[in-house]
Design a protein around this motif. Structure first.
Motif, PDB file in Angstrom:
ATOM      1  N   PRO A 158       0.832  -1.214   0.000  1.00 12.56           N
ATOM      2  CA  PRO A 158       0.000   0.000   0.000  1.00 12.56           C
ATOM      3  C   PRO A 158       0.865   1.261   0.000  1.00 12.56           C
ATOM      4  N   VAL A 159       0.595   2.146  -0.941  1.00  8.35           N
ATOM      5  CA  VAL A 159       1.297   3.420  -1.038  1.00  8.35           C
ATOM      6  C   VAL A 159       0.263   4.503  -1.344  1.00  8.35           C
ATOM      7  N   ASP A 160       0.326   5.606  -0.631  1.00  8.79           N
ATOM      8  CA  ASP A 160      -0.556   6.742  -0.892  1.00  8.79           C
ATOM      9  C   ASP A 160       0.186   7.997  -0.468  1.00  8.79           C
ATOM     10  N   ILE A 161       0.742   8.720  -1.453  1.00 11.28           N
ATOM     11  CA  ILE A 161       1.497   9.948  -1.185  1.00 11.28           C
ATOM     12  C   ILE A 161       0.956  11.020  -2.117  1.00 11.28           C
ATOM     13  N   ALA A 162       0.365  12.050  -1.577  1.00 12.25           N
ATOM     14  CA  ALA A 162      -0.277  13.076  -2.404  1.00 12.25           C
ATOM     15  C   ALA A 162       0.221  14.464  -2.030  1.00 12.25           C
ATOM     16  N   LEU A 163       0.403  15.291  -3.041  1.00  7.56           N
ATOM     17  CA  LEU A 163       0.785  16.693  -2.870  1.00  7.56           C
ATOM     18  C   LEU A 163      -0.468  17.551  -2.993  1.00  7.56           C
ATOM     19  N   GLU A 164      -0.652  18.452  -2.040  1.00  5.98           N
ATOM     20  CA  GLU A 164      -1.785  19.371  -2.080  1.00  5.98           C
ATOM     21  C   GLU A 164      -1.285  20.798  -2.015  1.00  5.98           C
ATOM     22  N   GLY A 165      -1.976  21.691  -2.706  1.00  2.00           N
ATOM     23  CA  GLY A 165      -1.618  23.104  -2.691  1.00  2.00           C
ATOM     24  C   GLY A 165      -1.796  23.719  -4.061  1.00  2.00           C
ATOM     25  N   SER A 166      -2.521  24.805  -4.134  1.00  2.00           N
ATOM     26  CA  SER A 166      -2.794  25.466  -5.409  1.00  2.00           C
ATOM     27  C   SER A 166      -1.504  25.965  -6.046  1.00  2.00           C
ATOM     28  N   GLY A 167      -1.265  25.568  -7.285  1.00  2.00           N
ATOM     29  CA  GLY A 167      -0.088  26.028  -8.014  1.00  2.00           C
ATOM     30  C   GLY A 167       1.171  25.244  -7.750  1.00  2.00           C
ATOM     31  N   LEU A 168       1.123  24.208  -6.907  1.00  2.00           N
ATOM     32  CA  LEU A 168       2.307  23.413  -6.621  1.00  2.00           C
ATOM     33  C   LEU A 168       2.450  22.299  -7.646  1.00  2.00           C
ATOM     34  N   VAL A 169       3.676  22.089  -8.105  1.00  2.29           N
ATOM     35  CA  VAL A 169       3.967  21.094  -9.140  1.00  2.29           C
ATOM     36  C   VAL A 169       4.934  20.068  -8.579  1.00  2.29           C
ATOM     37  N   PHE A 170       4.537  18.800  -8.648  1.00  5.50           N
ATOM     38  CA  PHE A 170       5.411  17.710  -8.208  1.00  5.50           C
ATOM     39  C   PHE A 170       6.603  17.617  -9.148  1.00  5.50           C
ATOM     40  N   SER A 171       7.804  17.536  -8.562  1.00  5.59           N
ATOM     41  CA  SER A 171       9.023  17.539  -9.370  1.00  5.59           C
ATOM     42  C   SER A 171       9.807  16.243  -9.263  1.00  5.59           C
ATOM     43  N   ALA A 172       9.919  15.662  -8.052  1.00  3.55           N
ATOM     44  CA  ALA A 172      10.737  14.458  -7.913  1.00  3.55           C
ATOM     45  C   ALA A 172      10.425  13.742  -6.613  1.00  3.55           C
ATOM     46  N   MET A 173      10.609  12.417  -6.638  1.00  3.82           N
ATOM     47  CA  MET A 173      10.693  11.600  -5.439  1.00  3.82           C
ATOM     48  C   MET A 173      11.840  10.636  -5.656  1.00  3.82           C
ATOM     49  N   LYS A 174      12.756  10.576  -4.716  1.00  2.46           N
ATOM     50  CA  LYS A 174      13.963   9.787  -4.895  1.00  2.46           C
ATOM     51  C   LYS A 174      14.500   9.315  -3.555  1.00  2.46           C
ATOM     52  N   PRO A 175      15.364   8.301  -3.545  1.00  2.00           N
ATOM     53  CA  PRO A 175      16.056   7.976  -2.299  1.00  2.00           C
ATOM     54  C   PRO A 175      17.024   9.104  -1.940  1.00  2.00           C
ATOM     55  N   ALA A 176      17.182   9.349  -0.655  1.00  2.76           N
ATOM     56  CA  ALA A 176      18.135  10.372  -0.217  1.00  2.76           C
ATOM     57  C   ALA A 176      19.555   9.962  -0.584  1.00  2.76           C
ATOM     58  N   GLN A 177      20.420  10.971  -0.746  1.00  2.00           N
ATOM     59  CA  GLN A 177      21.826  10.688  -1.037  1.00  2.00           C
ATOM     60  C   GLN A 177      22.494   9.931   0.103  1.00  2.00           C
ATOM     61  N   GLN A 178      22.086  10.247   1.336  1.00  2.70           N
ATOM     62  CA  GLN A 178      22.668   9.602   2.516  1.00  2.70           C
ATOM     63  C   GLN A 178      21.546   9.075   3.408  1.00  2.70           C
ATOM     64  N   GLY A 179      21.719   7.909   3.981  1.00  2.00           N
ATOM     65  CA  GLY A 179      20.766   7.389   4.943  1.00  2.00           C
ATOM     66  C   GLY A 179      19.505   6.853   4.301  1.00  2.00           C
ATOM     67  N   SER A 180      18.468   6.730   5.128  1.00  2.00           N
ATOM     68  CA  SER A 180      17.240   6.064   4.689  1.00  2.00           C
ATOM     69  C   SER A 180      16.110   6.968   4.245  1.00  2.00           C
ATOM     70  N   PRO A 181      16.169   8.301   4.421  1.00  2.00           N
ATOM     71  CA  PRO A 181      14.987   9.104   4.092  1.00  2.00           C
ATOM     72  C   PRO A 181      14.598   9.054   2.620  1.00  2.00           C
ATOM     73  N   LEU A 182      13.373   9.501   2.404  1.00  2.00           N
ATOM     74  CA  LEU A 182      12.797   9.671   1.081  1.00  2.00           C
ATOM     75  C   LEU A 182      12.807  11.162   0.768  1.00  2.00           C
ATOM     76  N   VAL A 183      13.195  11.535  -0.443  1.00  2.00           N
ATOM     77  CA  VAL A 183      13.226  12.939  -0.857  1.00  2.00           C
ATOM     78  C   VAL A 183      11.973  13.234  -1.673  1.00  2.00           C
ATOM     79  N   LEU A 184      11.235  14.255  -1.278  1.00  2.00           N
ATOM     80  CA  LEU A 184      10.072  14.730  -2.029  1.00  2.00           C
ATOM     81  C   LEU A 184      10.315  16.182  -2.414  1.00  2.00           C
ATOM     82  N   ARG A 185      10.125  16.487  -3.698  1.00  2.00           N
ATOM     83  CA  ARG A 185      10.380  17.852  -4.151  1.00  2.00           C
ATOM     84  C   ARG A 185       9.225  18.336  -5.012  1.00  2.00           C
TER      85      ARG A 185
END
Length: 877
Positions: free
Chosen positions: A791-818
């Motif tokens: 199960p995955v559900d990741i949504a961007l909300e906000g007027s005028g916002l444009v999803f640009s990227a989701m990637k593994p972080a350069q270091q460690g375990s986090p997820l990068v959302l841009r």
């Protein structure tokens, strides 16, 4: 002027590949670097050397001389050899904003490994610069920059120091190279008898432009070895010009000195106009167009498909595929080198770029395949022992950060028989039924009818790590169906079931073919006898004629510069067009048209309409059998007097038509074309039109409101010296038969009617682009056994916002959302998660400078504020 301080900046500009292939220039680089290291070690007065702003040169050198790595590290760490911040000096218009970010991320990692980064965004030879350039710099902690082309020659562009403001109001202090560029001081001799005559023409233009008392003098040029005696040159200049001071400086030292008390001139927007100052060479944007399209396809695949899948798979406990992603990105970033991706290089270089792209595509396919397997818990090895239990499954994935549903297209394969390899040794090939009419069965028990678009016999290979490949003959079936709602960046699955007797009831919303027209609830599009399209927007009543009219004209230029031949005339379709229905609906309707231009260019146009979309998806196949010409598609919008808005790195840029007299620009005639990413649109009230492409493309916007998209430029010389549009050679003369773009090439475009309100929204056109080129994706697992979808559900909300990227972080375990704010107003945004996250931090694009964010709703909501045009990067764990 007296009291001046001249900073001598020893450097080389090293085109990694250009008129010669990379290996030849690498061999020369090794000799230059050997000599440089010896000079720096032997002479403390030779304080520093600028290695062209790109770390890849160190990598190229150490591949041949790994024994010198310690020497390089010592010199970089002490600031005597300056490397980065780029991995490769890119063309800054053709890669996307995310592509440039990956370049800088790799450059930062390399520079850290070698001992430290040059904190100046150095772009000495790029063919213009996007308006997000200052933003890119500040997102990597860089406050200073150097450029040449694209600025100068116009009013209020007479000085050398600027404060360049980006789309998001972030600023850099920019030093603008003189008209002679980075090689202005290359010929200064450490010889008192010759120095006076050489210094005067260098000093005069530098002093004339100086905003303050600090002036850099770049000592170097293309593929030049280090100046033989910079300390002596400094001493001789001090004797020759005793009222001034002379230093051998690092580039960052110059900026730190110059920033003290300086008053840089203000600067904003993109830098693409320097036709009275230095060659701008904007003709490169149409050169080797098929190669650019292939690069863009690979980049989109990495950014929007492969990186997100790899990040989600790792989050779900799957394999860490960051090493493979880095391999892919390093190969792709090497394609960004400005002469290579611009196409103004030898055919050997173009072949090398093609080879790298093949590697990127293969890596991308493998990373995506393995990531999907992890996300649905599919083990190909285990499946081999349970073939009788196989339940072929279509995995649906939504690459957008918003829930989506509706018509989608997928490919499935149905087993016919084994294809055995090796001696038979008594093996008996299995046989299966192949294609039988079917429907899809969703996980919630619903039956979804399908429209079969194509069916043919082919082969498929199923791979598993502990087994030989299983090669089969299969029926390859392309289907269309109405997908259920899939969460943002989420997955769903469907199996096959027997089709219901008598077929499914026609949907209330459908697409159909009527003669030469495609019709749905939103629009009607017709194929005209000219091969062009006519579009009727049934919502607004607006009509558009002459869309995608193909035209062919001469091109007597070279890979740098478009040049129309004397007496050139445009030619359009020759003779009647042949029209064929490819799909009749009810979900997908499609028509094909074939025609010829001058009996030297064959055109195949496929127009496609989905039942639930106002987008006309188009495929253009161009069979080029001619040389020295330019093929373009014209769209007549009826919007004369408007400005066209084009996609660019992390935003848009509005450009009026170019209409100038060539006589006013004797150095270089300005081109009427411009670069675009993703789309170009124009609107006035209810009337508007947007044309979309998967990635980069060249276009022209005319005063009468016509939009022309370049399909190809066919030229056979890297550089010509006899062009009326650019007198003089821009590079070394090299024959480039591959730049004639012979044979077949494929162009994907989409057209949609829009309104001014949609254009102003900021996120409407990027959403249409996603629907056209990043639709719901289907991954077919013919050998699946009891798949379980994560199960995955990741949504961007906000007027005028444009999803640009989701990637593994350069270091460690986090997820990068841009994402980025595509408007000029402050916006409240939020990331929402189906499952809570442990922590969230706002960072720069380089994933540094962390600030903790508050989690809401048990970690299911992360709120933030995006300033106008701001890029927002968030790390979540």
């Amino acid at each position: 002027m007296t009291g001046l301080i001249f900073h001598l900046i020893p450097h080389t500009h090293w085109d990694r590949e250009w008129y010669l292939p990379r290996a030849a220039l690498q061999a020369r680089l090794v000799a230059v670097m050997d000599d440089l290291i010896e000079r720096l070690q032997a002479d403390p007065g030779y304080r520093s050397f600028l290695l062209d702003g790109q770390t890849v040169l160190v990598e190229d050198y150490l591949r041949a001389r790994p024994d010198r790595e310690g020497h390089v590290r010592a010199l970089v760490k002490t600031g005597r050899m300056q490397v980065g911040p780029w991995c490769v000096l890119p063309d800054e218009q053709i890669p996307s904003g995310e592509g440039l970010v990956r370049n800088l991320l790799l450059g930062a990692a390399d520079a850290d490994r070698f001992g430290g980064r040059l904190d100046v965004l150095y772009s000495p030879d790029a063919f213009g610069h996007p308006p997000a350039w200052p933003t890119l710099a500040r997102e990597f902690g860089i406050r200073y920059g150097v450029v040449w082309r694209g600025l100068g020659g116009e009013a209020r562009q007479e000085r050398d120091l600027y404060r360049w403001r980006g789309l998001d109001e972030q600023e850099v202090v920019l030093w603008h190279l003189p008209p002679a560029g980075y090689e202005i001081g290359a010929a200064l001799p450490a010889d008192p008898d010759r120095l006076f005559a050489a210094w005067a023409p260098v000093r005069a233009p530098l002093v004339q432009r100086a905003s303050g008392k600090h002036i850099p003098v770049f000592i170097g040029a293309d593929h030049h070895a280090a100046h033989p005696d910079v300390p002596r040159l400094r001493d001789l200049l001090a004797e020759l010009d005793p009222q001034s001071a002379f230093r051998v400086s690092r580039l960052d030292e110059f900026f730190q000195a110059a920033a003290d008390g300086a008053k840089p001139a203000p600067l904003a927007g993109e830098l693409r106009w320097s036709y009275r100052y230095a060659w701008t060479l904007q003709g490169v944007h149409g050169t080797r167009a098929p190669l650019k399209r292939r690069y863009s396809a690979a980049e989109v695949a990495l950014v929007r498909l492969v990186e997100p899948l790899a990040a989600l798979a790792r989050r779900a406990g799957g394999r860490d595929r960051r090493p493979l992603l880095e391999l892919a990105w390093r190969a792709l970033v090497r394609c960004q080198f400005h002469d290579a991706i611009a196409g103004c290089a030898s055919d050997d270089v173009a072949r090398a770029v093609e080879s790298r792209l093949t590697s990127v595509e293969a890596l991308a396919q493998e990373v995506a395949r393995g990531s999907v397997h992890d996300l649905v818990h599919h083990d190909p090895d285990a499946a081999r022992s349970r073939t009788a239990s196989a339940s072929p499954t279509l995995v649906l994935w939504n690459p957008a950060a918003r829930p989506r549903r509706g018509v989608m297209i997928a490919d499935v394969t149905l087993f016919r028989r084994d294809v055995l390899a090796g001696p038979s040794t008594g093996r008996v090939p299995r046989e299966g039924p192949g294609y039988r009419p079917f429907a899809l069965a969703t996980s919630d028990g619903r039956t979804v009818p399908v429209q079969v678009l194509d069916r043919r016999i082919g082969t498929e290979r199923l791979d598993a790590a502990s087994h030989y490949p299983d090669q089969d003959e299969v029926d390859e079936v392309r289907i269309a169906f109405r997908a259920p709602s899939v969460p943002g960046l989420g997955l769903a699955s469907a199996g096959l079931t027997a089709a219901a007797a008598g077929g499914a009831r026609p949907p209330t919303e459908s697409a159909l073919v009527k003669g030469r027209s495609l019709i749905n609830h939103w629009i009607e599009v017709a194929l005209e006898p000219t091969g062009a399209l006519t579009l009727h927007d049934r919502r607004s009543g607006q009509r558009f004629a002459e869309l995608l009219r193909i035209e062919d004209g001469g091109d007597a230029g070279d890979t740098y510069t478009y040049c129309p031949p004397a007496g050139d005339r445009l030619v359009r379709a020759l003779g009647p067009i042949k029209v064929r229905r490819l799909a009749a609906g009810p979900l997908v309707a499609a028509l094909e048209a074939r025609f010829e231009i001058r009996r030297r260019v064959g055109i195949r146009l496929v127009a496609i309409l989905y039942a639930d979309s106002p987008i006309v998806r188009c495929i253009l196949e161009v069979d080029n059998r001619a040389a020295w010409h330019r093929v373009r598609a014209r769209l007549t919008t009826g919007l004369a007097g408007a400005a066209a808005v084009a996609g660019t790195a992390f935003g848009v840029v509005a450009r009026p038509p170019v209409a100038v007299a060539a006589a006013d620009y004797p150095l270089e005639t300005p081109v009427r074309t411009a670069p675009a990413h993703g789309f170009v649109a124009a609107a006035d009230g209810a009337r508007g039109l947007a044309v979309f492409a998967p990635g980069f493309f060249e276009y022209e916007w005319t005063r009468r409101g016509d939009l022309l998209v370049t399909l190809l430029r066919a030229v056979g010389e890297m550089s010509r010296g006899d062009l009326p549009t650019r007198p003089g050679h821009a590079g070394w003369p090299v024959s480039t038969p591959l730049a004639q773009c012979p044979g077949r090439s494929r162009v994907e475009l989409a057209v949609a009617p829009i309104s001014q309100a949609e254009l102003d929204r900021g996120d409407a056109l990027p959403s249409l682009w996603e629907d056209a080129f990043l639709p719901l994706r289907g991954f077919w697992l013919r050998d699946a056994v009891e798949p379980v979808v994560t199960p995955v559900d990741i949504a961007l909300e906000g007027s005028g916002l444009v999803f640009s990227a989701m990637k593994p972080a350069q270091q460690g375990s986090p997820l990068v959302l841009r994402c980025y704010n595509a408007t000029d107003r402050k916006t409240a945004g939020a990331w929402r998660f189906g499952e809570g996250v442990k922590s969230a931090h706002r960072v720069r694009a380089d994933e540094r400078e962390s600030v903790a964010l508050v989690l809401e709703g048990r970690g299911k909501t992360v709120r933030f504020v995006a300033e106008p045009h701001e890029v927002v990067t968030i790390l979540v764990t």
